[in-house]
Design an enzyme around this catalytic site. Structure first.
Site, PDB file in Angstrom:
ATOM      1  N   LEU A  18      15.257  18.425  37.703  1.00 44.58           N
ATOM      2  CA  LEU A  18      15.211  17.847  39.049  1.00 44.58           C
ATOM      3  C   LEU A  18      15.370  18.909  40.129  1.00 44.58           C
ATOM      4  O   LEU A  18      14.709  18.853  41.158  1.00 44.58           O
ATOM      5  CB  LEU A  18      16.310  16.792  39.215  1.00 44.58           C
ATOM      6  N   GLY A  21      19.811  25.631  41.734  1.00 46.56           N
ATOM      7  CA  GLY A  21      20.375  26.360  42.862  1.00 46.56           C
ATOM      8  C   GLY A  21      21.157  27.555  42.373  1.00 46.56           C
ATOM      9  O   GLY A  21      21.073  27.961  41.204  1.00 46.56           O
ATOM     10  N   MET A  23      24.266  27.882  41.763  1.00 45.84           N
ATOM     11  CA  MET A  23      25.368  27.625  40.833  1.00 45.84           C
ATOM     12  C   MET A  23      24.940  26.907  39.561  1.00 45.84           C
ATOM     13  O   MET A  23      25.644  26.966  38.558  1.00 45.84           O
ATOM     14  CB  MET A  23      26.456  26.799  41.529  1.00 45.84           C
ATOM     15  N   GLY A  24      23.836  26.190  39.577  1.00 43.38           N
ATOM     16  CA  GLY A  24      23.469  25.450  38.379  1.00 43.38           C
ATOM     17  C   GLY A  24      22.136  24.751  38.476  1.00 43.38           C
ATOM     18  O   GLY A  24      21.424  24.878  39.472  1.00 43.38           O
ATOM     19  N   LYS A  40      24.171  17.958  35.234  1.00 49.05           N
ATOM     20  CA  LYS A  40      24.266  19.255  35.903  1.00 49.05           C
ATOM     21  C   LYS A  40      24.843  20.276  34.934  1.00 49.05           C
ATOM     22  O   LYS A  40      25.782  19.985  34.193  1.00 49.05           O
ATOM     23  CB  LYS A  40      25.160  19.154  37.136  1.00 49.05           C
ATOM     24  N   ASP A 137      30.232  21.580  51.301  1.00 52.95           N
ATOM     25  CA  ASP A 137      28.787  21.715  51.523  1.00 52.95           C
ATOM     26  C   ASP A 137      28.169  20.391  51.980  1.00 52.95           C
ATOM     27  O   ASP A 137      27.122  19.984  51.483  1.00 52.95           O
ATOM     28  CB  ASP A 137      28.110  22.206  50.243  1.00 52.95           C
TER      29      ASP A 137
END
Length: 521
Positions: A18, A21, A23-24, A40, A137
Site C-alpha cells: 500500500l 516511507g 520507517m517502514g 506495517k 506527525d
C-alpha cells in the site's frame, strides 16, 4: 526488506503493497479467516540487513503503547510481533481517502465541516495522549475520512522518533510544530499545533505559511521554527478555533479536550446531523464513496491473484501504436508564438501530427501490423498525441452543481459537483504533443494520470501557473481535453519540472482510458 504478494507476515498473507516511507512499509493483507487488514513492517537500518536493536526496542515500546489506544477515531491494532525477524503490526484496514487527497481533488471545506472534522481528530488525540503517546506527525495525509468520521493513522509507528531524527519529508514540515523544527522534545501540545495547521489547510486549501510552505527544505524549517505564519484567507468564524492552536508558545495552546468542547457547542446546533452526508459538500461525499468502492474492488482483485486456485488470465493484444516525433527547425512559428501558444504554432504542430497518424493508419490498413514512425534526423525523443487538443486555462470562479448553460467559458466537473468558469481571453496553453502519458497509482491519491511536457510547453505551463498563483482565489487551473474538464488543480505557486499529475477520484478503468485519450502507448 520488501515482502511480495502471496508471501506471509506472521499468519497474514500479503495481497499488495500500500505504501512505504522512511520507517517502514504498509501492506494490504488477509487474515486466515479472510479479514482484510493493513500490516506495517519496520524497515531495516542495520548494516548487516537485519533490524538494529535500538529500532526493535523502540518498535516494541511503541506497539505496547499503541495497543492501549482505544477510540472511535483511531485505528485499532489487531496483532503484532516486535520480536519477529521482520517486526510487524497488523491494524484494521480503513478504505478511505486522506484529507490531503480530498482537499487536492475537491477543494477546501466550509466552516461547519471543518469543525466536524476537528472534533473527530481532537477526540482521537485525547485517546492517543491518554495512552502516554505523542503522535508527532499529525497532517492531512495521516487523517483518513471514511463515511462515519475521521480516523487518525500512523500514531507512534511510522514516526516513532522525533521529526528531527527521522528526516521529515517536505510535506511534513509545513504541519510540524515550531519546537519540533528546532529539535526540541515533542509534547501533546506539538500535536495540537499540527492539528491547527491541518485545520487551516482544510479551510483555506494551503498550509499556514508564506508561499504555501514551499521552497527549499532548510528555508521551510527556519520559517516553521520561528513561527512565521501567514493566515491570510482564514474565515473569521474559524479564527477562534484555529489561531490559538498555532501559538508559538506550546503552553499557550489549548488541549484537545478544549477543542472538542468548543466544536461540540457548534455541532449540537444540528442534532440530526451525523455523518458525511450531513456535514460535507456533495463532491467530498462522492469522492469518499468512489474511493471505498475502488479499494474494495482492488482488494478483491489482489485476493484473486494470490489465491492458490487462481486461474491464469489471457492477456489482450496491445492496440496499434504510433510513435510521433518532431523535427528540429520545423519553422512556421516565432518566439512570440511559442510564448503565447498562438494558432500559428498550434496549427503547424497539429498538421504534422495529423500527417504522421495518417501515414500510420495507411500502413496498418495495408499490412495489418503495428507500425512505428520516426525521424532519423530528429534530436528529441518520441512524442505522443492526445485524442483532442489539451488546453490549460485559468479558472475565474467556481460554483456548486452543474453549469446551467455549458459553453466555451464554463465546464462541469466529471462528477457534476461544481461548475468552473474560465478565462478565454487571457493566458492559455494549448498542447497537441506530449512527451509521455501514463496511468499510475499510489496509496495517497489512488489512480491518476501523469503527463510530461516537452521543455517548451513545460516552461509555458510554469509561467501559466505562476500567473494563476498571483490571481485572486480560487487560484485553480482548468485542464480540458476537447470539451471535457479533466481536473482543476490548485496553483499557489509556479509549478515547474515539466510533469503534472491529473487526479480526481478516478477508477483504474477511467484512468487507463484517460491515459489512452492523452496518447499513452
Amino acid at each position: 526488506m520488501r515482502v511480495r504478494p502471496g508471501e506471509r507476515i506472521g499468519p497474514y498473507t500479503v495481497l499488495a503493497e500500500l505504501a512505504s516511507g522512511g520507517m517502514g512499509c504498509v501492506y494490504l493483507a488477509r487474515s486466515p479467516g479472510g479479514r482484510t487488514l493493513a500490516v506495517k513492517t519496520l524497515l531495516s537500518e542495520a548494516a548487516d540487513g537485519g533490524v538494529a536493536d535500538a529500532d526493535r526496542r523502540r518498535f516494541a515500546r511503541e506497539v505496547s503503547l499503541a495497543r492501549r489506544v482505544q477510540g472511535a477515531y483511531t485505528v485499532s491494532i489487531v496483532d503484532a510481533d516486535a520480536a519477529a525477524p521482520l517486526p510487524w503490526m497488523a491494524t484494521e484496514y480503513i478504505a478511505a481517502p486522506s484529507l490531503r487527497h480530498l482537499v487536492e481533488t475537491c477543494g477546501p471545506l466550509p466552516a461547519s465541516a471543518v469543525r466536524w472534522v476537528a472534533a473527530g481528530v481532537a477526540e482521537a488525540l485525547i485517546s492517543v495522549h491518554s495512552a502516554g503517546l505523542v503522535h508527532r506527525d499529525v497532517k492531512p495525509s495521516n487523517v483518513l475520512l471514511p463515511a462515519e468520521g475521521p480516523r487518525v493513522i500512523d500514531f507512534g509507528i511510522s514516526q516513532a522518533a522525533d521529526v528531527t531524527r527521522t528526516h521529515a519529508a517536505l510535506g511534513t514540515i509545513a504541519f510540524t510544530a515550531p519546537e519540533q523544527a528546532r529539535g526540541e522534545t515533542s509534547t501533546p501540545a506539538s500535536d495540537v499545533y499540527s492539528l491547527g495547521a491541518t485545520l487551516f489547510y482544510l479551510a483555506v486549501g494551503r498550509p499556514p505559511y508564506r508561499d504555501s510552505g514551499s521552497g527549499p527544505a532548510l528555508e521551510q524549517l527556519v520559517r516553521v521554527a520561528q513561527g512565521e505564519l501567514d493566515l491570510t484567507g482564514l474565515p473569521a468564524e474559524l479564527d477562534p478555533l484555529i489561531r490559538p492552536c498555532l501559538a508559538l508558545d506550546p503552553a499557550a495552546r489549548p488541549v484537545p479536550g478544549q477543542l472538542l468542547d468548543q466544536c461540540s457547542v457548534e455541532l449540537l446546533r444540528r442534532p440530526d446531523a451525523h455523518g458525511v452526508a450531513d456535514w460535507l459538500p456533495p463532491s467530498w461525499g462522492q469522492a469518499i464513496d468512489q474511493h471505498r468502492e475502488r479499494r474494495a474492488y482492488e482488494a478483491e482483485e489482489a485476493q484473486r491473484r494470490v489465491a492458490p486456485d487462481a486461474m491464469t488470465r489471457s492477456v489482450l493484444a496491445a492496440p496499434p501504436t504510433a510513435v510521433l516525433t518532431r523535427q528540429e527547425g520545423d519553422g512556421g512559428s516565432t518566439a512570440a508564438d511559442a510564448a503565447t501558444g498562438s494558432p500559428a504554432r498550434r496549427t503547424h504542430r497539429g498538421r504534422r501530427s495529423a500527417w504522421l497518424w495518417g501515414a500510420a493508419l495507411l500502413a496498418l490498413g495495408a499490412v495489418g501490423v503495428v507500425f512505428l514512425l520516426w525521424d532519423r534526423g530528429a534530436s528529441e525523443p518520441g512524442m505522443v498525441a492526445p485524442a483532442g487538443r489539451l488546453t490549460f486555462l485559468p479558472i475565474t470562479k467556481t460554483a456548486p452543481g452543474a453549469c446551467p448553460t455549458p459553453g466555451p467559458n464554463s465546464y462541469t466537473s466529471k462528477d457534476g459537483s461544481y461548475c468552473a468558469s474560465v478565462s478565454t481571453n487571457g493566458t492559455r496553453l494549448d498542447v497537441d504533443l506530449l512527451v509521455a502519458a501514463r496511468s499510475r497509482f499510489d496509496n495517497e491519491r489512488g489512480w491518476f494520470v501523469s503527463i510530461t511536457f516537452d521543455d517548451e510547453d513545460g516552461k509555458r505551463f510554469s509561467a501559466l501557473t505562476a500567473e494563476v498563483a498571483g490571481n485572486p482565489p480560487p487560484q485553480q487551473v482548468a485542464i480540458i481535453l476537447g470539451d471535457r474538464l479533466l481536473s482543476a488543480p490548485a496553483a499557489y505557486s509556479a509549478i515547474s519540472g515539466g510533469r503534472i499529475d491529473i487526479s480526481g477520484s478516478f477508477t483504474k478503468q477511467e484512468t487507463e482510458r484517460l491515459a489512452r485519450d492523452l496518447g499513452a502507448r
